[in-house]
Structure formats: C-alpha cells, structure tokens
Design an enzyme around this catalytic site. Structure first.
Site, PDB file in Angstrom:
ATOM      1  N   LYS A 196      33.476 -16.342 -10.691  1.00 14.94           N
ATOM      2  CA  LYS A 196      34.180 -15.313  -9.913  1.00 14.94           C
ATOM      3  C   LYS A 196      35.140 -15.963  -8.919  1.00 14.94           C
ATOM      4  CE  LYS A 196      33.098 -11.270  -6.995  1.00 14.94           C
ATOM      5  NZ  LYS A 196      31.990 -10.478  -6.404  1.00 14.94           N
ATOM      6  N   SER A 219      32.525  -5.752  -7.406  1.00 20.33           N
ATOM      7  CA  SER A 219      33.699  -6.577  -7.286  1.00 20.33           C
ATOM      8  C   SER A 219      33.726  -7.715  -8.311  1.00 20.33           C
ATOM      9  CB  SER A 219      33.763  -7.188  -5.882  1.00 20.33           C
ATOM     10  OG  SER A 219      32.631  -8.010  -5.662  1.00 20.33           O
ATOM     11  N   SER A 237      27.814  -5.261  -6.489  1.00 20.35           N
ATOM     12  CA  SER A 237      28.908  -5.921  -7.226  1.00 20.35           C
ATOM     13  C   SER A 237      28.475  -6.742  -8.420  1.00 20.35           C
ATOM     14  CB  SER A 237      29.713  -6.810  -6.270  1.00 20.35           C
ATOM     15  OG  SER A 237      30.435  -6.028  -5.366  1.00 20.35           O
TER      16      SER A 237
END
Lengths: 454, 454
Positions: free
Chosen positions: A79, A146, A170
């Site tokens: 990420k 996210s 997330s």
C-alpha cells in the site's frame, strides 16, 4: 504449467519454486502479463517498475537454496503509505523516496518475497475521495478503501499477497468488496515502523491473500505468537461454538442490506450443517457508543497532531478534510479524546472475555456489496468498532449479492489470539466457500480467475 | 554583542534577529565555535555538517521578514533516532539517509529553526551502553540517556533547543543530569512520525531548552492546546497548591540519594517561602506496580515486534539486549502485556483526577546526581511511571549535589494540560532557580557558561 502462476496462491508458488518446477522470473513474468492486461481496467497500482521486478526476480532465482527464505516465490503488493518508494497519493510526497524499507517490507524482503510495487490508496489512507482503483468484479464499483489497490491487486491475481492498513475498516472492507481474505491482526502485534501515521491507537497493518494457508504463513513470518499455540490439527467445526454479533449498527440507517442479511443467514446455516453451535448474542450497551462517537473522538484527536507537519509545510496540497483534522473542525475536546482512550481501554478486556467464550465471534464486514462509483469507498460502520477494540479480525469471503458482487463476514477473537483465530478461520472458510468443485462456484470470480483457496 | 549568541536562549536569539541586531549566520558561527571548542570534551554530536549549517543560516537570513517563522533564530539539535540523516547509533543504519524530515523536524524547519545536527543516543534509544557523550559539568560522568547528546548539547550551549525522546526516563533524566529544562508532553500530543519505534505506547518526543519561555514557544509551534487555555498572567505561587509525591521507588534500593533528599526539602521550603501550599501525598497502592513490572510488560511486549525487522535482516549487528526483546528473553506473555495495557489504562484517569486537584504534582526526576562513568546512563526508576501514565512532565533544574552536579525535580499535570503545566512551571522555576543575580548561582554552570533563564 497448465495455469499461469499468478493464479496460484503464495504458498503454491513457494512450493513449486522449492521443487524446481517454477522460477521466480516466470512468476514475475506471469504477474507482469496480468498487470499489463488488467491495469488499464482496475488501476490497482500507483507504482510498478517492471525492470526492477524482473531483476529482483532473477536475483532471487540465483540465491542458493539454503539461503532462501519462507516467502521465496511470493509476490507482494505494498500500500502506498508504507515505506518503499511511497507517495501516499498526496502531491506533497510526490518525490518522496525513502531509502529504507518499512519494517514489514524489510521482513518480507528478507524472507524472499518479490516486491511488485505500490498499490493505490486514498489520500493518506483517509476517508477522502477514492483513488482510481476499481472493483475487479465490476469496474463501475468501488473496491473499498483506503487499501483500495491492495484489495484489487490480490483479488485480480496481480500479486499473491498485499499489505494494507486499517484505521476504521480499510482492510476488512476491501477484503469483503473484492472477495478475498483480509486479516487485521491485534493492534501492535506487527511493527508499524514506516507506515504513515493517521491515528496511532487505531492504525494497524492489514494483510490480503487468496488463501488461509498464505495468512498462516505470513503470521509465522511476522511471529504472531499466542500464549497458547493453536492445535496442530485444527479443531473441527463440530466442536466449535460461534457467537453471532450483529452490533448496534445492523439496524442503523445504511445498516444491514438484504444481501448482508442473506449472507448472514446462509453462513449460520452452513456452520450448523457442519455441526457447529451458533449463538446469537448482543454486546453490552457500552459497546454501542464506539461507532461513530468514541472511536472518532480518539481518531480525530490523534489526527490533529498527525497532519500538523503537512499542514504547516504544504497546507494547500492537503485535502480539505485532512486540513480539518488539524483545525479540529469536528470540535473534539481533549476531554472527549481522553474519554475515547479511557472508555475503549475499559471495553477491551470485556470483549476479550466475551470473545474468549467462543471459538470466534462472527460479525458483518460491511453493510452490503460494493456500492456503484469509485468516488466513495464505502462505509466502515460495521467494522470500525473492532479496530478500536484492537482485537484481531479476518474477513472470510464466500457469499455474493444478486449482482454477483462478493460479500464476506468477519471473524473476531480476543487480543493476541491471532494464531487461534487463523486456525478457526481455516475451518470456517471450508464451510463457507467449500472445498468441492461444485461448491467452489458459490461466488463468481474476476475475469479469467480461478477459485479462492481455503 | 558582548556575549556570544550560543549563550542566549532561543527566544533571546529570535528577538535579536527580529530587531536586526543579530544574523542567523552569526548565530551559526557562534554555535560552531562552541562546538569546535567543546565537542572533543563532551561528544554531544553524531553528525554535524558545518557547511550545511552555514549555508542554511545564510538562506534564513535572506528570507524576507514577512516569510519568517516563529523559530527564526533558534538552533535545533535532533536526537539521532529522529529522521533527518539518522543512524540510531546502530551499524545497521550506518548509511541510512531518509530524505524526508520527521514530522517534528519538518514543523521546526518550516518555523525557521536552524538544524544544527544529530545528537548521540544509546543504540535505538535503549538502555544499552551509553554513547560517547559525557556530562558537561563533569566529563567523567554520564549525561544520562537515551537522549544523551541532546541533553549535553543544550546544557553545553551548543544549540538552543533539542529533541529527545522518552520511553522510560530518557528525556527527564538527561534534563536533571545536565541541569536544563526537559519537557515530555502528553503522549500523542506531538506527532511521532519519523521517530524510530521502541514501544508505541510509551515513546514520546521530548524537548530540551535552557528557558521556560523557549518551552512555551515550542508548545505554541506544536499547537499543544489545552481545553482551557492557561491564564495570560500566570497564577502566582501564593495561590498555588502542590502535591509532593515521592513514589514507591523513593525508599527502594538505589532510590532517593542524600542529594535528592536535600533538593526535595529545599524545593518545598522555597515554594512555601513564595506562599504556596505544599502537601505530601501518597498515590494509591495500585500505582506501585507500574515500575518495574507493568510498564515493563507493556514495553517488552511491544519491543518484541519493534525490533523484528532489524533482527531478521541484521541480527549480528543488533545489541544482544535488543535481540533479547525479539527472543522474548524476559518471558513476557501476551497476557502480561495485555495486563500492562489494561491496568495502565485504568490508572490514567485516576492520576488525571489526583493531579487535577493541585497546580502540579512535584516528584523526583532521578535518584540523585549523574553517576560516574559513561557506560551506564542512570536509572529511570523515579520517572518511568509518569511515561507509562502518559501525563506531561517537566524537569525543572535548580539544585545541586555536594559535587556540584545538577539535580532537578519533575512537575506533573493531568493529560492534555500541557499548557497549564508550562505556566505553573515558569513560576516554580523562579522560586527554585531564582531570578536575582545572587540566587542565580545556586547551581554551577558548565565551563564558560552563563545562567539558566526562567
């Protein structure tokens, strides 16, 4: 190889490489081919350097067998808020190229994982606008956030496992929306060194895989050790007892959707069919205040300090929502923030005790299927409570809406019983996803995809 | 200038620069001269790039006045575990040159501070062997740790303020040993982005200065806002009430030394002379277990995850003590770690309530003067409890041993009453250090030094 290696799990690739039936270079080529085919559709990646991927793959192949680590053959997506060339999807960090890996990247790199690239995230992993990533089951829909790109990349067979983070929901949310396993371990059990801070008491590394076996392997690499190791042979479901917890958000506006209700009922039926005991329980009312109030007081209070550096140095490049944290737009007093800390801290041993009376708590991951549109990444209302409680959670896929979109459910255990949770999760996944070919089709798969593994 | 600018406080330099009576270049030259004269004796710095310091100083001078920040004229030393070229005093990170400032460095740089260099720390800010830094009052003695070089650099007039960190007593202890102000704000009130993690629930940025005015300025820059702002004119001591708390460690082996007892008694006398009420209180017995047990369970449990990356990648270059964290040599079970979290969390609102009944708690900083030898940095037994409780603490210097070594005492306030604590601390410092010339000599000063400012 009858099937390109990107459709295999990490564990399968690792085994084939160990048996000299596959090279890391071939694995890299297969994943790059999938990336080339699909990235223009699903936009999982913020950064991929194909030359670097290939040269690293060759280096891994050249490594003598005795020097190879436990992840040799696995392909990792990171990420884009975890150090490695990292941009946080923020113009402030456009040229940010930290030259030391985040702790988790260093661990996986040393264990032989091939780092494929950085996956898209919302700006600073906030609830702000979604990144360009879209759902591999239906590109008109959000993949969640996210950790958007990480969920997409694993679901879409572009890497074998990926790192996300969870501050609200997330990791669990993209897990459910993309039909994959998503594991948020106990808060603090894995180092957060090199992960951009949003809320220090909530942020937790998340792991995405397409098999429970892969999660178990990663848990070993990260040394997630319970006080009492789980049984070598997992406890059969016929001896298990599950607490079904709807939470106070189930009946809230935008709470449980028809597809969630259907998955919920079917999941209990499947567990009962396997001989498990299923009990509906309600948490004490003190848990009702966590979402949206108490957890938010803690998060917003902490975010006030977290974004001050960017606010001071580059305010105009920071999303208004994040500027608002520093300006304390939600008017969180210190008293509220401390109340958040203290009340949540008091609830943690209580949830440990409740969860400890069952093999796992079963609870929703999300209100329903991934919504249409990629601007908004969906709601964390049904999973944020568990993040604030700092307990380990796993999204298990296995259900689908009438639109063919995946829906998962979450298993929860007491803090620092991560290994036991993974052990139970493997058995639950067998019941929910199935292991026979005829059952494996109970959820659809992204284009060209083969099945989830248990 | 009758006196070189390195002997001035940050606030004094800032004022003179604003009045065009001093340039940042001259400030840089004065500090570099002191550094040249003294570094071979006290070894505060791990890294100073004099060309960079001078070129940055010239850039600051060239900045139009309307673009200057609130720290324009201040000189900052940064503990070598906070990002900026950072080495953690570990061979693993020898060439670690992160190219993004830690959050706190970014904030101060944007506010116009001149970054002077990185100060020595123990390896990864642990309790391992001390770095080469030694005490400016007596180079045979430790300056304390782990923020060793930061304490030395400020005490020895080589920078106007410095960043340390505190996990046990790593800010308060060097504050006391080096005779300067040392402030550990409420846990979480200042971002820890870019600070190497040891224990996520304990690590806190610490600030060293030679004046309370400077601490107040920094608190403003970091936006340490209480719910109720402190009075514009500080409350006079004649209206204040202080709780004297010896803690359970006072009577322990290696607890209070004769010099601490003498400082303790003198401090109370001075407060009473100023008209303050002084009350001896004992904390409930539940606070007795924090040191060395409960806090350590939490710290060791967390350190197990924190050092795994270095352990996996470079075990042989990691101090055996830190390897021991990963190997869980102290045999901390997850249950003990969770007990640490939960018991401490339950004690925090209790200490807030107790401290809230007084203008401040007065408590020891350290058992006594800085011990001889620089291998061991001294004991945190008298200050670690407050770190675990996450309350703000300030070491106020003002006392001395028969050997002429400084001793300070600590003021404590409830969480997130940092501004109020600073307000009270200013008045307490006047009573302890004095403001008249005849009183200013009650503690000696490092070679060539002028007095501490209130």
């Amino acid at each position: 190889m009858s099937i390109p290696s990107n459709y295999l799990t990490a564990s399968e690739c690792i085994r084939l490489v160990a048996e000299d039936k596959l090279t890391v270079e071939q694995i890299a080529l297969d994943h790059l081919a999938r990336y080339d085919e699909r990235d223009s559709v699903v936009h999982a990646w913020a950064f991929v350097n194909r030359d670097l991927v290939l040269s690293e793959a060759k280096k891994l192949d050249a490594l003598p067998k005795e020097k190879r680590g436990p992840l040799h053959g696995a392909v990792l997506g990171v990420k884009d808020m975890i150090n490695l060339p990292t941009q946080h999807n923020s113009p402030i960090y456009k040229d940010h190229r930290p030259n030391v890996d985040a702790g988790v990247v260093a661990i996986c790199r040393a264990a032989g994982a091939l780092i494929f690239g950085k996956t898209h995230t919302t700006e600073f992993a906030s609830t702000a606008e979604g990144p360009p990533a879209c759902n591999p089951y239906d590109p008109r829909r959000t993949p969640g956030g996210s950790s958007s790109g990480s969920g997409v990349a694993v679901s879409d067979y572009q890497c074998s496992f990926a790192f996300g983070t969870q501050t609200g929901g997330s990791t669990i949310r993209p897990g459910s929306f993309n039909g994959i396993y998503a594991f948020k371990p106990t808060w603090g059990a894995i180092t957060r060194e090199g992960l951009k801070i949003y809320s220090i008491s909530l942020d937790t590394l998340g792991l995405f895989t397409r098999s429970i076996e892969d999660l178990k392997l990663l848990a070993k690499v990260f040394r997630l050790e319970d006080d009492i190791p789980p049984p070598t042979v997992p406890k059969p479901l016929s001896e298990c007892r599950f607490a079904y917890v709807k939470t106070d958000q189930w009946d809230a506006e935008s709470g449980a959707s028809p597809e969630l209700i259907s998955a919920w009922e079917r999941s209990a039926k499947l567990l009962k069919s396997a001989g498990a005991e299923v009990v509906d329980i309600e948490l004490p009312p003190s848990f009702d205040k966590i979402f949206p109030d108490i957890g938010r007081w803690m998060m917003d209070g902490e975010a006030r300090a977290s974004f001050l550096p960017e606010y001071i140095t580059s305010k105009d490049s920071l999303a208004p929502y994040l500027q608002g944290h520093v300006e304390n737009k939600t008017k969180i007093t210190r008293k509220m923030q401390l109340q958040g800390y203290d009340e949540l801290a008091a609830l943690r041993p209580i949830i440990d005790k409740i969860a400890g009376e069952y093999d796992a708590i079963v609870t929703p991951s999300v209100p329903g299927e991934a919504p249409l549109g990629i601007g908004h990444t969906g709601s964390a209302r049904l999973c944020a409570m568990w993040t604030a409680l700092q307990v380990p959670c796993i999204n298990i896929p296995g259900f689908a809406s009438e639109n063919g979109m995946p829906i998962g459910l979450t298993l929860v255990a007491p803090r620092y019983e991560d290994q036991r949770l993974l052990s139970v999760a493997g058995e639950v996944a067998k019941a929910w996803i199935g292991t026979d070919d005829d059952k494996l089709n109970n959820i659809p798969a992204p284009k060209d995809a083969v099945h989830l593994k248990v």
